[in-house]
Design a protein around this motif. Sequence first.
Motif, mmCIF file in Angstrom:
data_model
loop_
_atom_site.group_PDB
_atom_site.id
_atom_site.type_symbol
_atom_site.label_atom_id
_atom_site.label_comp_id
_atom_site.label_asym_id
_atom_site.label_seq_id
_atom_site.Cartn_x
_atom_site.Cartn_y
_atom_site.Cartn_z
ATOM 1 N N ASP A 1 0.872 -1.176 0.000
ATOM 2 C CA ASP A 1 0.000 0.000 0.000
ATOM 3 C C ASP A 1 0.908 1.226 0.000
ATOM 4 N N PRO A 2 1.161 1.835 -1.173
ATOM 5 C CA PRO A 2 2.125 2.939 -1.244
ATOM 6 C C PRO A 2 1.650 4.166 -0.480
ATOM 7 N N ARG A 3 2.574 4.802 0.210
ATOM 8 C CA ARG A 3 2.305 6.051 0.912
ATOM 9 C C ARG A 3 3.441 7.032 0.637
ATOM 10 N N TRP A 4 3.109 8.318 0.692
ATOM 11 C CA TRP A 4 4.100 9.378 0.504
ATOM 12 C C TRP A 4 4.251 10.143 1.801
ATOM 13 N N MET A 5 5.496 10.382 2.195
ATOM 14 C CA MET A 5 5.801 10.980 3.482
ATOM 15 C C MET A 5 6.811 12.109 3.333
ATOM 16 N N PHE A 6 6.626 13.131 4.128
ATOM 17 C CA PHE A 6 7.496 14.300 4.058
ATOM 18 C C PHE A 6 8.797 14.042 4.795
ATOM 19 N N GLY A 7 9.909 14.437 4.188
ATOM 20 C CA GLY A 7 11.182 14.349 4.878
ATOM 21 C C GLY A 7 12.284 13.785 4.012
ATOM 22 N N ASN A 8 13.512 13.908 4.522
ATOM 23 C CA ASN A 8 14.674 13.393 3.811
ATOM 24 C C ASN A 8 14.800 11.883 3.917
ATOM 25 N N THR A 9 14.349 11.336 5.032
ATOM 26 C CA THR A 9 14.514 9.915 5.291
ATOM 27 C C THR A 9 13.191 9.325 5.768
ATOM 28 N N VAL A 10 13.160 8.023 5.804
ATOM 29 C CA VAL A 10 11.979 7.309 6.264
ATOM 30 C C VAL A 10 12.066 7.108 7.769
ATOM 31 N N ASP A 11 11.020 7.483 8.479
ATOM 32 C CA ASP A 11 10.980 7.314 9.928
ATOM 33 C C ASP A 11 10.317 5.979 10.258
ATOM 34 N N PRO A 12 11.011 5.058 10.936
ATOM 35 C CA PRO A 12 10.432 3.731 11.190
ATOM 36 C C PRO A 12 9.171 3.779 12.050
ATOM 37 N N THR A 13 9.129 4.698 12.994
ATOM 38 C CA THR A 13 7.923 4.815 13.818
ATOM 39 C C THR A 13 6.740 5.242 12.976
ATOM 40 N N GLU A 14 6.983 6.152 12.082
ATOM 41 C CA GLU A 14 5.952 6.640 11.178
ATOM 42 C C GLU A 14 5.400 5.505 10.314
ATOM 43 N N LEU A 15 6.299 4.662 9.833
ATOM 44 C CA LEU A 15 5.880 3.553 8.995
ATOM 45 C C LEU A 15 4.991 2.578 9.749
ATOM 46 N N VAL A 16 5.432 2.152 10.918
ATOM 47 C CA VAL A 16 4.669 1.147 11.662
ATOM 48 C C VAL A 16 3.349 1.737 12.160
ATOM 49 N N THR A 17 3.366 3.001 12.558
ATOM 50 C CA THR A 17 2.119 3.644 12.968
ATOM 51 C C THR A 17 1.137 3.699 11.805
ATOM 52 N N GLY A 18 1.648 4.041 10.627
ATOM 53 C CA GLY A 18 0.793 4.055 9.451
ATOM 54 C C GLY A 18 0.266 2.673 9.113
ATOM 55 N N LEU A 19 1.104 1.659 9.266
ATOM 56 C CA LEU A 19 0.681 0.284 9.020
ATOM 57 C C LEU A 19 -0.488 -0.089 9.915
ATOM 58 N N PHE A 20 -0.381 0.223 11.201
ATOM 59 C CA PHE A 20 -1.424 -0.154 12.149
ATOM 60 C C PHE A 20 -2.707 0.652 11.958
ATOM 61 N N ALA A 21 -2.611 1.818 11.306
ATOM 62 C CA ALA A 21 -3.815 2.609 11.039
ATOM 63 C C ALA A 21 -4.692 1.964 9.985
ATOM 64 N N GLY A 22 -4.142 0.996 9.246
ATOM 65 C CA GLY A 22 -4.948 0.250 8.296
ATOM 66 C C GLY A 22 -4.718 0.664 6.863
ATOM 67 N N PRO A 23 -5.175 -0.164 5.935
ATOM 68 C CA PRO A 23 -4.950 0.097 4.506
ATOM 69 C C PRO A 23 -5.779 1.257 4.000
#
Length: 572
Positions: free
Chosen positions: A189-211
């Motif tokens: 499920d592709p997502r676009w996020m602001f910033g220079n790098t990927v934040d792991p907390t952001e990723l897992v939080t987004g995952l748990f929020a659902g598709p």
Amino acid sequence: MTGRRGAVAAVLAVVGLLLTGCVSIPDSSAPQPIEEFSRSQPANLVPVPRNGDDPETLVRNFVKAQSDPASGHKAARRFMTAGAGKRWDDQGPMTVLRDVQVLVDERSETAVRLRLTGHRTGVLAANGQLTPADGDMVIPLNLTRDAKRWRIDGDLPVGSITDDAQFGASYRSAELFYADRTATHLVGDPRWMFGNTVDPTELVTGLFAGPGSDLSGAVGAMGSDLELRGPVTTDHDQVTVNLGGVSDSDTRNRTVLAAQIVWTLASAGIRGTYLINSDGSPLVPERAEGWTTADVAAFNPDPDSSDSDTLHLVRAGGLFRVGDSGVKPVPGALGAAHDLRSAAVSAGQARVAAVADRDGRQVLLDGPYGGDVREITTGGAITTPTFGASDDTAYTLVDGRPMQWTTEGDAPNLVPLDIAAVTAVDPSPITSIRVSPDGVRVALVVGGKVLLAALATNDRGVPALTGVHPASVGVSDPVRAIGWGGRTTVYLVRDSDDAPVMRISVSGLPASTLVSGNLKAPVSAVSATRAKVYAADSRGVMELGTSASSTDQYWTSVNGAETGTVPVTPSG
């Protein structure tokens, strides 16, 4: 808006580099707050106002500054008067524009009235989904000047905007991985996020929020009580994820959950040994020392397989395989046939399906690769069949109607798909259907345009196409044929002599053209792998390398593929 879109922004710009042209972004579902842990925002991704800026420069930089969602768009509010900044409602999606122009209508020493214009390429939802959009946008703006500087005054539209160049520079694309309904494959499920790098907390939080809404009926749901307890931490090659609310004690289901977390992080470049805990204890006791991608290799969304790169050809009515020793007929009935018009090979090359011309009708055939085949159905017109992730389930159009058949058991089970969601978007005829290697996403040609959908099951237990939306914008010519090049890319052939082959990413980016050197119109068919795309032109079959490490500048001919030959790739 900050808390919502702040969690929505960071991923591989590599996707943007692979697709030429301006960034495109589509509609999506209502925003959901998904950020629970604060993080510092990267610096210098957006401009700041300067005292010497003229009105035009100030407005252009204001547009760019709106790409930063942090602290209620604090970066953008710096370009506004205090009153305008207080009144601005930044809640809602962000529209991405190309061809931004600033047109001054009235100017004095202390005030300017102007129009900001641009063409929509997409909309970024608060959950990071990018969906295509189209149409012109005009925003009237008023500026006032004090002793030293210009500032934006007056009321602004709800939401935010930015330009495509700024979006490409400040957003990254990543994938959240959800289990399909069988819990045997992962779907990105592709997502676009602001910033220079990927934040792991952001990723897992987004995952748990659902598709996203387009996949919500096609993949398994995350547990309603599942939560991330504290930030995801990285220490050298160790990644720690602390969970709460994991109510399911089944080891298999917990392994599926671990696979989703591991592949979401690993695909974003956050690699190592993953310590996944639930309420202070290892999620699975046998994995107390941590998980690696090898432990969940069965769920790898992009497994390495030489079979998936094998090219087949429908030539002179038979099915042939292209190998190091040349072009040879496949074993069995299809290799000896002389009446085939199209074919499909499953991802594992365990099964094959084909369409033959017999007695004035078209016949759909299916069987084990290299073995005997049986008749599934007949019709006046049957399109090229397509497999997904499974060897025993395939799809085609029979007289314009999307059909699914399964081959488990003694007799094939052929059922029509529920296409109500497709008709609601576009009631035009469906002329092509291709299922992604992930077995969930579906590309359709409807009325000459490409739509994306997902395979689900409706409330009557019937397979259905859901989450239907335009695949991209910027394809003005009617589309003749489509094919998947891996699970994230769709190739299309359009009715054009100028760059007839194009590429679409499921991440929401706009379509991009492929080089057309050596292609000779008309181009009638396309098939692809993750590294190559094959097109049938007026002389035969041509190939083009598309991987980042070996992108070709010219199409080259496939030996043994004369005029009228059709390329076939597993699940392509």
